[in-house]
Motif scaffolding. Structure first.
Motif, mmCIF file in Angstrom:
data_model
loop_
_atom_site.group_PDB
_atom_site.id
_atom_site.type_symbol
_atom_site.label_atom_id
_atom_site.label_comp_id
_atom_site.label_asym_id
_atom_site.label_seq_id
_atom_site.Cartn_x
_atom_site.Cartn_y
_atom_site.Cartn_z
ATOM 1 N N ASP A 155 0.814 -1.218 0.000
ATOM 2 C CA ASP A 155 0.000 0.000 0.000
ATOM 3 C C ASP A 155 0.847 1.269 0.000
ATOM 4 O O ASP A 155 0.325 2.369 -0.184
ATOM 5 N N ASP A 170 -3.343 -2.834 -3.086
ATOM 6 C CA ASP A 170 -3.948 -3.498 -1.919
ATOM 7 C C ASP A 170 -4.118 -4.980 -2.221
ATOM 8 O O ASP A 170 -3.853 -5.455 -3.329
ATOM 9 N N GLN A 211 -6.863 -7.016 -2.495
ATOM 10 C CA GLN A 211 -7.835 -7.450 -3.484
ATOM 11 C C GLN A 211 -7.333 -7.199 -4.905
ATOM 12 O O GLN A 211 -7.462 -8.055 -5.785
ATOM 13 N N GLN A 212 -6.757 -6.029 -5.118
ATOM 14 C CA GLN A 212 -6.204 -5.727 -6.435
ATOM 15 C C GLN A 212 -5.054 -6.684 -6.757
ATOM 16 O O GLN A 212 -4.885 -7.114 -7.905
ATOM 17 N N PRO A 270 -4.305 -1.918 4.575
ATOM 18 C CA PRO A 270 -5.715 -1.672 4.925
ATOM 19 C C PRO A 270 -6.643 -2.565 4.100
ATOM 20 O O PRO A 270 -6.240 -3.155 3.101
ATOM 21 N N GLN A 271 -7.877 -2.665 4.509
ATOM 22 C CA GLN A 271 -8.920 -3.459 3.842
ATOM 23 C C GLN A 271 -8.597 -4.952 3.891
ATOM 24 O O GLN A 271 -9.129 -5.671 4.723
ATOM 25 N N LYS A 272 -7.744 -5.438 3.034
ATOM 26 C CA LYS A 272 -7.393 -6.865 3.051
ATOM 27 C C LYS A 272 -5.894 -6.980 3.307
ATOM 28 O O LYS A 272 -5.071 -6.601 2.472
ATOM 29 N N ASP A 273 -5.526 -7.497 4.500
ATOM 30 C CA ASP A 273 -4.107 -7.531 4.856
ATOM 31 C C ASP A 273 -3.376 -8.661 4.112
ATOM 32 O O ASP A 273 -3.971 -9.473 3.407
ATOM 33 N N THR A 309 -4.660 -12.113 2.172
ATOM 34 C CA THR A 309 -4.349 -12.206 0.738
ATOM 35 C C THR A 309 -3.582 -13.482 0.430
ATOM 36 O O THR A 309 -3.871 -14.182 -0.553
#
Length: 758
Positions: A641, A665, A667-668, A688-691, A695
């Motif tokens: 990130d 991130d 998800q991307q 952030p969001q999905k660590d 992942t």
């Protein structure tokens, strides 16, 4: 009409159309009467006829249908026959088709020299005979007429005389109109018949022509010159038909001979298959019966050596080690016999894929260490760092290396040195592996025979086992299966070096090697793309195994993506369609017996094809133009990130020769990994969001990304063990050194699972 034909060209060409049940004849002539005559006369034979009245259309039709025979008129207003003949003989599609040239040349020469045309007139009316004779005198031809008033008289004349043409009235006192032509044909089958009648009936005309007549004249409606031309044309047509009939009979005879030869060949093939199966069963049975007690020997030697039935002393351990080595020698001999059997029957294939050379050397060294120790020989391994991956069958390469090393150990005295080595040859896009010893060496005379079967050097070999003399011969063929060549350098007193090369894992280079070494059997190549579509159905490694099992001995399969393969085949058109059908059937059969889930659905299509006559450079250019094949540069995905981290890491990767992709991130990053299929992934833990840990879990759970090595990046050592346990290959602590990070990426690439190395 004169017929000119080279019969030998017909015989050579006849085998091209054995799959066609009925011979096809193409007739190219602008004269409808000749076309009709030929069609009517050939109906009694089992042939198919195609007709065209235009010369250039004849060439097009010949290219489309590739007939068994072409009848070609020389003089046509819409296309010179000699020019058409030249065009057909220059075209590779029609060059071997026999061509009958139709020309009036022979009879024109006869008329020019005023030779006599002998005519038998069958006419019961004396006045018609007088008028007919009078018209013939005005025809401009030298015609001699014999007269018969009845059919019986005509038949008697035909028994004793030869005529150029027979002209007959249908209404004779001793014959019905319907039977006159047939009766005459029974005595002059090769002589033209012109019908004389007072009835102008088109239906009757066609019936008579079908019965064998070459002309139809209505009494009182012809003049002298017209009558003369009718006689000459009838002779011309009959001569053409006689030649065509002879050719058709020869064609039928050739068809029968081909069928008989095909039947005989089928019987011989069946017998050879039976003999081959018997030989294979014998080899398999002998190897099984030989290996069974050999397995027991090795097993019990291992049990005793491990002290499972009591302690053993050092001398006993040494003797048991020698027994184990000798047992391995016997097992290698069995392998050699099996390989010879498969090589001679062209059944020994190669399971090629991307492989790291270090792994091959390490495995070979572990197998050879005990043998070298027993012989008192020092075993050394030298491998250049950072060697590129090679494209080969790792098991067969390992066998070659082991075979060469066993020979080297055998020929070295106690205290000798045997070195296994590997080095890069970037100028030739290859890696060279070899075995060097300081043994007695090989003299120049023996070097010439060193790769021949059943050849062994007895000199300098003491107290060691002897095989069949197959090892080096098989090793050379195994190297060629892996698109390489085995070479030897030796000097008496200085030792020997055996080396072989392997192509780097680059599709263009691999195809180049394949074209040079393994594709000289047929002139057509096809490139087939295979894509696994339902990648969540089963491990893609299983699908890769399935494709390799479908390969013929000389096919080339390249895995160019996580779920994408390219298959290069040297095949005829019929073979490629058969391969698709075999793939479908095998796919259905395998899926019927997979309790853990079906193989993924797939899409297979021919992407391009080319001829062997194209230059090698053209072939490789076509291959590269397809695009999106396996990149020469490894792709690494950076998921972090922090923009500065992404930028810095990308710069280090590009400087080291990698291609860098970035994701902001988790998800991307997952989506990029699925779409780009990178060679490795650098993944930050805290995002952030999905660590990073979440992942990583999703990447390991997805069949499309499970084989991609992941390197975790974190500022805290607390996450190290958890990341490694979750499937990460390495854990790098921030801040990190760029060079060290690049070295870690290279190490991770070397540890990729074989089934996902593409």
């Amino acid at each position: 009409m004169r017929t000119l034909i080279d019969r030998s060209s017909y015989r050579e060409n006849s085998s091209r159309h054995t799959q066609r049940s009925t011979p096809l004849i193409l007739c190219v002539d602008d004269d409808p009467d000749i076309q009709t005559t030929i069609e009517l006369r050939l109906r009694e034979y089992d042939v198919e006829i195609e007709q065209t009245y235009y010369g250039m259309q004849g060439i097009t039709q010949a290219l489309d249908t590739v007939p068994d025979l072409i009848l070609l008129d020389v003089a046509m207003p819409n296309g010179n026959g000699e020019y058409l003949l030249e065009c057909m003989k220059r075209n590779p599609t029609t060059v071997d088709i026999p061509i009958v040239v139709l020309t009036a040349g022979k009879r024109h020469d006869m008329i020019h020299h005023e030779e006599t045309i002998r005519v038998l007139l069958v006419e019961d009316d004396a006045e018609d005979h007088r008028l007919f004779s009078h018209q013939l005198n005005k025809s401009g031809y030298h015609i001699e007429v014999d007269w018969a008033e009845t059919l019986a008289e005509a038949i008697d004349e035909l028994r004793h005389q030869t005529y150029d043409v027979v002209m007959s009235d249908l209404s004779l006192p001793d014959s019905r109109p319907q039977g006159t032509i047939a009766n005459l044909k029974g005595y002059c089958a090769r002589t033209p018949i012109v019908v004389l009648t007072s009835m102008d009936d088109e239906v009757m005309e066609r019936q008579l022509m079908a019965a064998g007549a070459q002309g139809y004249l209505v009494k009182g409606e012809f003049g002298g010159r017209a009558l003369g031309r009718t006689i000459v044309h009838a002779i011309q047509r009959q001569e053409s038909i006689n030649e065509v009939n002879a050719l058709v009979r020869e064609l039928e005879h050739s068809q029968r001979m081909l069928q008989e030869h095909s039947k005989l060949l089928h019987q011989k093939n069946a017998r050879l298959k039976k003999l081959y199966r018997t030989a294979q069963e014998f080899v398999d049975n002998v190897s099984h019966d030989f290996r069974t007690p050999l397995t027991v020997i090795k097993d019990y030697v291992s049990i005793i050596s491990e002290g499972m039935v009591g302690e053993i002393n050092e001398e006993q351990q040494k003797l048991l080690s020698k027994v184990a080595v000798r047992a391995d020698d016997l097992n290698n001999m069995v392998d050699d016999l099996l390989d010879v059997s498969k090589l001679e029957s062209d059944l020994l294939g190669a399971w090629r894929r991307n492989v790291w050379v270090e792994e091959i050397l390490e495995r070979a060294e572990s197998l050879l260490r005990l043998r070298a120790g027993i012989q008192g020989v020092e075993l050394v391994t030298e491998c250049e760092p950072d060697l590129p991956a090679v494209y080969c069958d790792a098991e067969k390469v390992g066998r070659v290396l082991t075979n060469l090393a066993v020979n080297a150990i055998k020929f070295c005295d106690s205290g000798g040195i045997v070195k296994l080595w590997a080095k890069a040859d970037p100028s030739h896009h290859q890696v060279i592996l070899g075995v060097t010893d300081n043994g007695p060496g090989i003299d120049q005379e023996s070097l010439r025979d060193v790769f021949k079967r059943f050849k062994q050097s007895d000199e300098h070999v003491k107290n060691t086992s002897k095989g069949f003399g197959l090892g080096l011969s098989i090793a050379r063929q195994l190297c060629r299966l892996n698109l390489g060549e085995l070479q030897v350098e030796s000097k008496v007193g200085d030792g020997s070096t055996f080396s072989f090369n392997l192509p780097v894992a680059n599709p263009v280079e691999v195809l180049s090697r394949w074209l040079e070494l393994d594709s000289g059997r047929i002139d057509t190549f096809k490139l087939i793309e295979i894509v696994a579509e339902d990648v969540s159905a089963a491990p893609l490694g299983d699908f890769d195994n399935f494709l390799n099992c479908l390969l013929r001995n000389h096919d080339l399969l390249l895995r160019v993506g996580v779920a994408r393969w390219m298959l290069v085949m040297a095949v005829s058109p019929s073979e490629s369609s058969q391969w698709f059908e075999r793939m479908r059937k095998e796919f259905d059969r395998v899926n019927r017996n997979r309790p853990l889930g079906a193989l993924p659905s797939y899409r297979a299509e021919i992407r391009c094809e080319w001829k062997a006559s194209d230059s090698k450079a053209q072939l490789l250019e076509k291959f590269k133009d397809l695009g999106k094949l396996m990149n020469e540069v490894e792709r690494v995905l950076v998921i972090d990130d922090e923009a500065d981290i992404r930028d810095g890491v990308s710069r280090w990767l590009r400087a080291a020769g990698f291609e860098a992709d970035i994701a902001e991130d988790g998800q991307q990053g997952i989506e990029s990994a699925r779409n780009l299929a990178p060679s490795a992934i650098l993944l930050d833990v805290l995002m952030p969001q999905k660590d990073g840990m979440t992942t990583l879990a999703e990447l390991r759970a997805d069949f499309r990304t499970v084989g991609i090595p992941v390197i975790m990046l974190s500022a805290s050592l607390r996450n190290e063990q958890r990341a490694l346990d979750a499937g990460a290959k390495f854990f790098v602590v921030k801040p990190f050194d760029g060079k060290r990070l690049v070295s870690t990426v290279k190490a991770a690439l070397k540890q990729r699972e074989p089934l996902t190395c593409y």
